[in-house]
Design a protein around this motif. Structure first.
Motif, PDB file in Angstrom:
ATOM      1  N   UNK A 180       0.833  -1.200   0.000  1.00  0.00           N
ATOM      2  CA  UNK A 180       0.000   0.000   0.000  1.00  0.00           C
ATOM      3  C   UNK A 180       0.869   1.253   0.000  1.00  0.00           C
ATOM      4  N   UNK A 181       1.950   1.243   0.777  1.00  0.00           N
ATOM      5  CA  UNK A 181       2.872   2.385   0.781  1.00  0.00           C
ATOM      6  C   UNK A 181       3.547   2.531  -0.573  1.00  0.00           C
ATOM      7  N   UNK A 182       3.892   1.421  -1.186  1.00  0.00           N
ATOM      8  CA  UNK A 182       4.509   1.443  -2.510  1.00  0.00           C
ATOM      9  C   UNK A 182       3.553   2.043  -3.539  1.00  0.00           C
ATOM     10  N   UNK A 183       2.259   1.736  -3.412  1.00  0.00           N
ATOM     11  CA  UNK A 183       1.258   2.285  -4.331  1.00  0.00           C
ATOM     12  C   UNK A 183       1.157   3.803  -4.190  1.00  0.00           C
ATOM     13  N   UNK A 185       4.100   0.957  -9.514  1.00  0.00           N
ATOM     14  CA  UNK A 185       3.950   0.207  -8.266  1.00  0.00           C
ATOM     15  C   UNK A 185       3.621  -1.259  -8.507  1.00  0.00           C
ATOM     16  N   UNK A 186       3.748  -2.052  -7.452  1.00  0.00           N
ATOM     17  CA  UNK A 186       3.510  -3.487  -7.543  1.00  0.00           C
ATOM     18  C   UNK A 186       2.054  -3.785  -7.885  1.00  0.00           C
ATOM     19  N   UNK A 187       1.130  -3.023  -7.315  1.00  0.00           N
ATOM     20  CA  UNK A 187      -0.297  -3.287  -7.535  1.00  0.00           C
ATOM     21  C   UNK A 187      -0.653  -3.188  -9.012  1.00  0.00           C
ATOM     22  N   UNK A 229      -0.083  10.889  -4.190  1.00  0.00           N
ATOM     23  CA  UNK A 229       0.372  12.188  -4.659  1.00  0.00           C
ATOM     24  C   UNK A 229       0.591  12.243  -6.149  1.00  0.00           C
ATOM     25  N   UNK A 230       1.015  11.124  -6.759  1.00  0.00           N
ATOM     26  CA  UNK A 230       1.290  11.128  -8.192  1.00  0.00           C
ATOM     27  C   UNK A 230       0.019  11.156  -9.031  1.00  0.00           C
TER      28      UNK A 230
END
Length: 485
Positions: free
Chosen positions: A213-216, A222-224, A419-420
């Motif tokens: 979730x932090x990576x997303x 991202x991984x997701x 943010x992105x």
């Protein structure tokens, strides 16, 4: 164009002249969107371009002018443009760019592109793919999405397949690799041998020891996204035989990615391959927050997953999912809102109450989630549905409603967009500052030209307008009515 400055000594002046000619060639008139120039004039311009050397400062202007001349042109113009296209293909990145732009603008239902551009793509992509892998993958993604490539030639298919395999073998979780994956996945249905590599990539992504979730939230690469896109691609693969992994992936994805609609959509696409479906109550316990989400796509794919072959349901659970999914699938538009309101209201009376575990709860949660839809008629329908459910089974409704009200005052539970994904401005979008004129043909051409590259040749329609005024002045001087362009 006959008075074009020497490109080797006056590059800037030559580039400016081409930009003026670009606007004139891209302009369309009348209901049939006909070019302002005759076929002979367009052919003469293309012939002139075939003699211009491929200089760095002129590549983009020259290529854009070729695209503008060929858009919607007659077969005779395309025939005379053969030498120009061959000349452009000496520079692979420019050639790939112009092929993608023409792909978007071909108005002959693909006939001209197939006859004049596809042979060049097939010939030179096998030569250039090793030196320019990124540009090659980008072009073939566009071809696959548009249905313009079939890989009927075995050598061509093997060459592009090998490029994809090498790229996947060196894959890492970073922006360049994710972009390569984005380009490769549409080719999986055309290159079935890629399916095992995609399956291995799914395994590697699920085994990463990171906070998904932090990576997303940190990055769009991202991984997701990668996981969801890979699952969807495997759903289209004909020769993928490792179906035993689907049920394992379901459990692991529900544990780590139940909050992501992209991953849920990928799981739904693999539903026909499920051999050991999960119990409804187990799947629903992981998807409760998703069913109550403010994100419509997350609610939709959570319900679709619960309604798929990945989950075992009894009759009451099936009825509960169907009544909610039927309403959620109705688009919120001016014409379909009344249907959405009607079906939302029916959830209160059609929901199975007290029959099976989770059957009432899923209807209550979905009805409460409709208050998060930004449309007042849906709020009224949701209120009526909740009231009907309270009258039928208040003990199941009030705990959910009270818990949702409490969450409104807990800032930690409020959804926050990455943010992105906020206020993203695309440089390829052509913004018209002053709505003083319209020409759909010109706008379409410029959009295709800019979309085919990260660089923007003419980024503002206001700039194009002033360029057009200058071009009109030039045409008045040389005389548009003559046979010479």
């Amino acid at each position: 164009m006959q008075a074009l400055p020497d490109p080797t000594t006056e590059t800037e002046a030559c580039c400016r002249t081409m930009e003026i000619a670009l606007v004139v060639c891209a302009f369309r008139k009348g209901k049939r969107a006909e070019s302002m120039l005759s076929s002979d004039q367009l052919s003469t311009i293309l012939t002139k371009l075939s003699a211009i050397p491929s200089i760095d400062g002129l590549k983009r202007s020259m290529s854009s002018l070729v695209v503008a001349c060929l858009k919607g042109s007659e077969m005779s113009v395309w025939v005379r443009a053969r030498s120009t296209l061959e000349h452009i293909w000496k520079d692979p990145e420019t050639a790939y760019w112009i092929a993608e732009a023409l792909l978007k603008l071909d108005q002959s239902k693909g006939a001209n592109w197939k006859v004049f551009v596809q042979p060049l793509v097939q010939k030179y992509s096998m030569i250039y793919c090793g030196q320019h892998p990124s540009a090659t993958l980008r072009l073939f993604r566009a071809l696959a999405v548009d249905g313009r490539v079939r890989f009927e030639d075995a050598e061509w298919k093997t060459t592009i397949g090998s490029l994809c395999q090498r790229t996947l073998q060196d894959w890492e979780l970073d922006s360049p690799s994710v972009l390569h994956l984005y380009d490769i996945l549409p080719l999986v249905s055309l290159l079935p041998d890629l399916a095992p590599s995609i399956s291995n990539l799914v395994e590697n992504l699920l085994q990463l020891d990171i906070d998904f979730h932090a990576n997303y939230k940190e990055t769009p690469a991202n991984v997701a996204w990668c996981l969801g896109a890979c699952l969807q691609a495997l759903g289209t693969a004909d020769k993928w035989e490792d179906h035993g992994k689907v049920d394992q992936w379901l459990k692991r994805c529900l544990d780590g990615f139940h909050w992501n609609p992209h991953v849920l959509r990928g799981l739904v696409s693999l539903a026909p391959h499920s051999a050991d479906p999960m119990a409804f109550i187990d799947a629903f316990s992981s998807l409760k927050d998703s069913v109550m989400s403010h994100i419509s796509s997350l609610r939709l794919y959570a319900l679709k997953l619960l309604a798929s072959d990945l989950v075992k349901r009894d009759a009451a659970q099936q009825a509960a999912i169907e009544v909610c999914l039927t309403a959620e699938e109705v688009e919120l538009s001016a014409t379909q809102t009344p249907e959405r309101v009607l079906k939302t209201t029916k959830v209160g009376s059609m929901a199975p109450v007290g029959q099976s575990a989770g059957s009432t709860e899923v209807c209550v949660q979905w009805a409460v989630a409709q208050f998060k839809v930004n449309l007042m008629p849906v709020w009224k329908a949701a209120a009526q549905a909740v009231v009907a459910l309270v009258e039928r089974s208040g003990e199941d409704v009030w705990p959910i409603v009270i818990e949702e009200l409490r969450s409104l005052f807990d800032s930690s539970t409020q959804p926050v967009a990455p943010g992105w994904s906020v206020d993203v401005e695309t440089e390829q979008f052509i913004q018209e500052d002053e709505k003083t004129w319209r020409n759909a043909g010109l706008r379409e051409t410029l959009m295709a030209i800019n979309a085919a590259s990260a660089e923007s040749a003419l980024s503002s329609l206001t700039q194009v307008f002033y360029t057009f005024l200058l071009s009109v002045l030039v045409l008045m001087i040389v005389g548009l009515g003559t046979s010479d362009p």
